[in-house]
Design a protein around this motif. Sequence first.
Motif, PDB file in Angstrom:
ATOM      1  N   GLU A 156       2.229  10.879  -7.242  1.00 16.55           N
ATOM      2  CA  GLU A 156       2.994  11.294  -6.785  1.00 16.55           C
ATOM      3  C   GLU A 156       4.591  12.278  -7.567  1.00 16.55           C
ATOM      4  N   MET A 157       5.470  11.103  -7.581  1.00 22.53           N
ATOM      5  CA  MET A 157       6.031  11.333  -8.492  1.00 22.53           C
ATOM      6  C   MET A 157       6.031  11.597  -9.554  1.00 22.53           C
ATOM      7  N   MET A 158       4.917  11.487 -10.769  1.00 22.59           N
ATOM      8  CA  MET A 158       4.639  11.137 -11.641  1.00 22.59           C
ATOM      9  C   MET A 158       4.432  13.008 -12.450  1.00 22.59           C
ATOM     10  N   THR A 159       3.176  13.473 -11.049  1.00 21.41           N
ATOM     11  CA  THR A 159       2.894  14.544 -11.061  1.00 21.41           C
ATOM     12  C   THR A 159       3.558  15.407 -10.639  1.00 21.41           C
ATOM     13  N   LYS A 201       0.606  -0.989   0.483  1.00 19.51           N
ATOM     14  CA  LYS A 201      -0.246  -0.488  -0.018  1.00 19.51           C
ATOM     15  C   LYS A 201       0.928   1.038   0.168  1.00 19.51           C
ATOM     16  N   GLY A 202       0.701   2.203  -0.809  1.00 17.62           N
ATOM     17  CA  GLY A 202       1.255   3.136  -0.606  1.00 17.62           C
ATOM     18  C   GLY A 202       2.154   3.835  -2.293  1.00 17.62           C
ATOM     19  N   VAL A 203       2.378   2.713  -2.407  1.00 17.59           N
ATOM     20  CA  VAL A 203       2.977   3.090  -3.638  1.00 17.59           C
ATOM     21  C   VAL A 203       2.935   3.353  -4.857  1.00 17.59           C
ATOM     22  N   ARG A 204       1.792   2.914  -5.522  1.00  9.65           N
ATOM     23  CA  ARG A 204       0.573   2.987  -6.262  1.00  9.65           C
ATOM     24  C   ARG A 204       0.476   5.025  -6.460  1.00  9.65           C
TER      25      ARG A 204
END
Lengths: 400, 400
Positions: free
Chosen positions: B41-44, B33-36
Amino acid sequence: MKDISVTLPIKDRFELPEGVIYLDGNSLGPLPKGVRTRVAEMMTQEWGRHLIRGWNADDWMGQPLRVGSRVGQLIGAPEGTVVMGDTLSIKVYQALSAALKLRPGRKVILSDSGNFPSDLYMAQGLIAQLDQGYQLRVVAPDDVAQALNDEVAVAMLTQVDYRTGRMHDMQMITAQVQAAGAVMLWDLAHSAGAVPVDVAGCGCEFAVGCTYKYLNGGPGAPAFIYVRPDITEQVQPALAGWLGHDAPFAFEATYRPAQDIERMRVGTPPVIQMTALEEALKVWDGIDMSAVRARSIALCELFIEEVERRCPDLHLASPRDASMRGSQVSFAFEHGYAAMQALISRGVIGDFRAPDIMRFGFTPLYVDEQDVRRAVDILHEVLVGQLWDAPEFKATGRVT
Amino acid sequence: MKDISVTLPIKDRFELPEGVIYLDGNSLGPLPKGVRTRVAEMMTQEWGRHLIRGWNADDWMGQPLRVGSRVGQLIGAPEGTVVMGDTLSIKVYQALSAALKLRPGRKVILSDSGNFPSDLYMAQGLIAQLDQGYQLRVVAPDDVAQALNDEVAVAMLTQVDYRTGRMHDMQMITAQVQAAGAVMLWDLAHSAGAVPVDVAGCGCEFAVGCTYKYLNGGPGAPAFIYVRPDITEQVQPALAGWLGHDAPFAFEATYRPAQDIERMRVGTPPVIQMTALEEALKVWDGIDMSAVRARSIALCELFIEEVERRCPDLHLASPRDASMRGSQVSFAFEHGYAAMQALISRGVIGDFRAPDIMRFGFTPLYVDEQDVRRAVDILHEVLVGQLWDAPEFKATGRVT
């Protein structure tokens, strides 16, 4: 097959931040729309639900070849001759080490001073490792042809110089290299997605490149390698990983390379990153590279003209002849480092390369004429401001 | 420093599909959990908004070392001695080629038949490339010590056998290898996150591993490499990529390796994949590896006991002694391929390795006693059903 009907730019296919003019797609392409959603879906459905079954159910195993063929369309490589994986440096190493084996007795790797340092470093590392009298010979870009002789095993060149944008003629140089009995290895890092490339047409043995620049695959996106299909079976993989084996899941004791381009695969592919890239490549649907090239030249010409007219302290470091230039323009400027900082803080993102190069990439997919004019306006403001003379910059080295 | 107060299992830290008992975390760990969310967030924010600036603003550049240090905590490696990147096969190659340089004159790479094929293939590829009389000598796992002599440059062993779960004693073998004057290279693919490991304590020169199994970094997550810090400066990088250079952004003409473990970096790191891994490693916060090991042994013992009691056609292929076994249990069964298909279609996911091995991984983070009992119930049902005798299976090779 392709429906070429798209007018450039196609900014709406990218998530570009408000107020930014992005002239650094030659370093890292922006986020294409759809990539975030596709990656989230892949993580939820494929990794999350299918778990290990994703390798078959979602064909993660076939992805490096499938994506390779899509990249191949952008560089003139036939289906099944390009495979994705690892990083560009690793792909350079694979191609170089295979090339040396193809030309036993020849001891020179020839390159030029416009090559990206990592390519030269990889050659140096390989030579030191082999410890058999190989040498790297680096000449000026214009001197490649005359440096060819029967000592040269392989010529390794980056088509477009990362600093100046100077572009080699792939067709001509490949013919010269091969006439001298050497193998041709092209690095297309600044070419793929930037200029029309025809690897099959030029007849080179190897081509490699990355996908995080003009192909917008995201930071650290996988690299590609092309091997000319008639020599694939002679190519000895130095990096003999299991996924390059002819039967990876037979778990045989002895390495037997795959018959085709898949022998250039090494270890487990980065599926998340590969999925981001596969989605990002959809940006290219319906895009004709010759239209991209025409727009790129127009944008670069406009930029050069406007900068030279309004900012006379900057000196063109790129070839003036568009046919000799990739999709970037570089200017030399004494205070380039400070000026680039100031530009970036004002939303015009280019980059700086030591000692004095201000580098601007023009990617017609998301840069238009208005962006170019506005970038020059802001550059002009920055130059008028002469922030590098301010005590604050002199004290901190930072311009804001 | 660490707050060890977590009771296992911690299933709520994973997104496990409803109705699945996942006994294949030794192949691909499930989605934490949390990875997605973190990747989105990293991508955005990072890729999408910061664009090229992410390398500094979000410290993408420091990530391989930062994540390496977190992995290091799970394998007994001091801060700053582990770095992430590439794939396990590449890391094997880096370590092997460096090891050969550390022992000039010695011509043998020693390994065992329990090693993962890719490790053996990489050694074969390196040997063929060097073409200097090196050889790979593969012995039975119990014969490693007696195969040591002054021809052996490096012993390359996977601590936990991927098929049987048989586990080497790292401390003892490292001492034997070093007493014979050879370099020790451990592959921890089936160890990291599975059993307590102390690379510094055992004194080995090199350790490598992957992070998509017990470390749950996702398919194709980056690999790690440890180099014993006192020898780092003697380690000659065969893969001399620019990010292993002492000053990557000086763009010098000549490769100069970084002083520290960063010399084992090669090309641009896969930032999306690295971000998924960094988030996934948070699962381990507050987890004590000795508690994981105790639970793993208990689950494996229960599974063996129940299978042997109820399914006598299956024969234990793993060591019976828990101290000799990693975190998996394998059974040999004539109809193993069909039986594993049937198990998977009923929600019990293990895997099959030719010719007859049914493999079950027990990862106490998300597998509990009830899962083990239920898995054996379903296995028993499958065996009673004898689907492999059905005409349908004989015709199609598929069991449902």
